[in-house]
Design a protein around this motif. Structure first.
Motif, PDB file in Angstrom:
ATOM      1  N   TRP A 201      45.080  50.161   9.812  1.00 54.51           N
ATOM      2  CA  TRP A 201      46.064  49.922  10.857  1.00 54.51           C
ATOM      3  C   TRP A 201      45.693  50.684  12.134  1.00 54.51           C
ATOM      4  N   GLY A 202      45.962  50.062  13.266  1.00 53.85           N
ATOM      5  CA  GLY A 202      45.748  50.677  14.574  1.00 53.85           C
ATOM      6  C   GLY A 202      46.083  49.664  15.645  1.00 53.85           C
ATOM      7  N   LEU A 203      45.978  50.064  16.880  1.00 50.41           N
ATOM      8  CA  LEU A 203      46.275  49.179  17.999  1.00 50.41           C
ATOM      9  C   LEU A 203      44.973  48.719  18.659  1.00 50.41           C
ATOM     10  N   PRO A 204      44.640  47.438  18.534  1.00 52.67           N
ATOM     11  CA  PRO A 204      43.421  46.934  19.186  1.00 52.67           C
ATOM     12  C   PRO A 204      43.505  47.116  20.698  1.00 52.67           C
ATOM     13  N   LYS A 205      42.409  47.546  21.284  1.00 49.93           N
ATOM     14  CA  LYS A 205      42.350  47.749  22.730  1.00 49.93           C
ATOM     15  C   LYS A 205      41.300  46.810  23.325  1.00 49.93           C
ATOM     16  N   VAL A 206      41.700  46.107  24.385  1.00 47.71           N
ATOM     17  CA  VAL A 206      40.789  45.140  24.997  1.00 47.71           C
ATOM     18  C   VAL A 206      40.921  45.185  26.511  1.00 47.71           C
ATOM     19  N   ILE A 207      39.808  44.984  27.181  1.00 51.68           N
ATOM     20  CA  ILE A 207      39.797  44.922  28.644  1.00 51.68           C
ATOM     21  C   ILE A 207      39.351  43.526  29.059  1.00 51.68           C
ATOM     22  N   ILE A 208      40.164  42.872  29.886  1.00 54.95           N
ATOM     23  CA  ILE A 208      39.794  41.583  30.457  1.00 54.95           C
ATOM     24  C   ILE A 208      39.300  41.869  31.865  1.00 54.95           C
ATOM     25  N   ASN A 209      37.999  41.778  32.060  1.00 56.63           N
ATOM     26  CA  ASN A 209      37.380  42.207  33.314  1.00 56.63           C
ATOM     27  C   ASN A 209      37.409  41.123  34.394  1.00 56.63           C
ATOM     28  N   LYS A 210      37.107  41.544  35.601  1.00 61.13           N
ATOM     29  CA  LYS A 210      37.092  40.621  36.743  1.00 61.13           C
ATOM     30  C   LYS A 210      36.046  39.529  36.539  1.00 61.13           C
ATOM     31  N   GLU A 211      36.359  38.360  37.040  1.00 59.49           N
ATOM     32  CA  GLU A 211      35.450  37.229  36.915  1.00 59.49           C
ATOM     33  C   GLU A 211      34.155  37.478  37.689  1.00 59.49           C
ATOM     34  N   ILE A 212      33.079  36.900  37.188  1.00 59.96           N
ATOM     35  CA  ILE A 212      31.780  36.960  37.855  1.00 59.96           C
ATOM     36  C   ILE A 212      31.436  35.541  38.304  1.00 59.96           C
ATOM     37  N   SER A 213      31.302  35.344  39.578  1.00 57.71           N
ATOM     38  CA  SER A 213      31.060  34.012  40.124  1.00 57.71           C
ATOM     39  C   SER A 213      29.653  33.515  39.794  1.00 57.71           C
ATOM     40  N   THR A 214      29.545  32.217  39.561  1.00 56.50           N
ATOM     41  CA  THR A 214      28.224  31.603  39.364  1.00 56.50           C
ATOM     42  C   THR A 214      27.889  30.644  40.510  1.00 56.50           C
ATOM     43  N   GLU A 215      28.696  30.674  41.549  1.00 55.74           N
ATOM     44  CA  GLU A 215      28.396  29.856  42.729  1.00 55.74           C
ATOM     45  C   GLU A 215      27.049  30.299  43.316  1.00 55.74           C
ATOM     46  N   ASN A 216      26.279  29.339  43.733  1.00 55.04           N
ATOM     47  CA  ASN A 216      24.963  29.602  44.338  1.00 55.04           C
ATOM     48  C   ASN A 216      23.983  30.253  43.367  1.00 55.04           C
ATOM     49  N   ARG A 217      24.283  30.179  42.069  1.00 51.07           N
ATOM     50  CA  ARG A 217      23.355  30.692  41.056  1.00 51.07           C
ATOM     51  C   ARG A 217      22.581  29.524  40.463  1.00 51.07           C
ATOM     52  N   THR A 218      21.353  29.795  40.070  1.00 49.44           N
ATOM     53  CA  THR A 218      20.515  28.778  39.442  1.00 49.44           C
ATOM     54  C   THR A 218      19.966  29.340  38.132  1.00 49.44           C
TER      55      THR A 218
END
Length: 250
Positions: A201-218
């Protein structure tokens, strides 16, 4: 005593996982039969996940550095050290998405059929399977459905909480192909609560991080994107465990 409590808690977690699943399965099965209803099947599974974490007392502690827009499409990527990660992802992500997971899940009675129909199974040792998975993921994104992938390629790290390297190319190709953002998700302690086949038993910890753009990526930017995502997730893990920074070895 600790071992006995762990066994009892593991049995409880198993019951909380299986019994609601069997109750909801007929409704999920009905939704599976019509592609237009798959979204409703996804919602039922998400509700099942929420019930699991509530009844087991493992209330997920979410650190939202970025809140994904439920009307938009993303490629979510996360570290993968525990079987608990999949259920946690279903609980955390509010967007309609498809998991990309190993094909061995398909062999599990009932659950395997559900996964095959609503998500994307891949046999990583089969080149044709990997290609089909890539195409299915790209098609899902084009149709406005997000994708969730663990880029390590399974629970394969030999040095947890350090992630396995190098990352698989799949999620990054999918994101670039569709010009959709990548959202790094950091599971900080799931493997402590569910190492192998036991639960503590415990409390799961999660971080939802900022988006990383793929615009102009190849395609030339795949390795750079992999390193950027690795640095974000591994950076969270290193900070949480007080570890020294690890360079990405692509």
């Amino acid at each position: 005593m600790k071992k006995l409590l762990s066994i009892l808690y593991t049995v409880w977690c198993g019951m909380v996982f299986v019994i609601p699943f069997l109750f909801f399965y007929p409704f999920i099965y009905i939704c599976i039969q019509n592609k237009g209803w798959h979204r409703f099947g996804h919602k039922i599974i998400r509700f099942w996940s929420q019930i699991f974490f509530i009844l087991t007392g493992m209330i997920i502690q979410k650190d939202w550095k970025f809140r994904p827009d439920k009307s938009k499409t993303y490629v979510f990527v996360a570290n993968h050290f525990s079987y608990l990660d999949v259920a946690a992802g279903m609980n955390i992500v509010e967007n309609y998405f498809a998991y990309v997971g190993k094909s061995s899940v398909s062999k599990v009675p009932l659950f395997g059929y559900m996964f095959d129909q609503l998500h994307i199974a891949v046999n990583r040792s089969d080149k044709d399977s990997r290609t089909k998975t890539m195409l299915r993921g790209i098609r899902a994104l084009k149709n406005g459905r997000s994708v969730f992938i663990m880029p390590e390629g399974g629970i394969v790290s030999k040095n947890i909480p350090k992630m396995a390297q190098p990352f698989k190319d799949g999620p990054f190709i999918m994101a670039i192909e569709n010009k959709v953002p990548i959202v790094p998700v950091s599971y900080l302690n799931n493997y402590e609560l569910n190492p192998s086949n036991f639960f503590f038993w415990g409390l799961p910890k999660v971080i939802i991080n900022k988006e990383i753009s793929t615009e102009n990526r190849t395609s030339k930017d795949i390795e750079a994107l992999k390193k950027e995502v690795y640095d974000v997730i591994q950076g969270d893990l290193d900070k949480y465990y007080g570890l020294e920074k690890t360079e990405y070895l692509g």
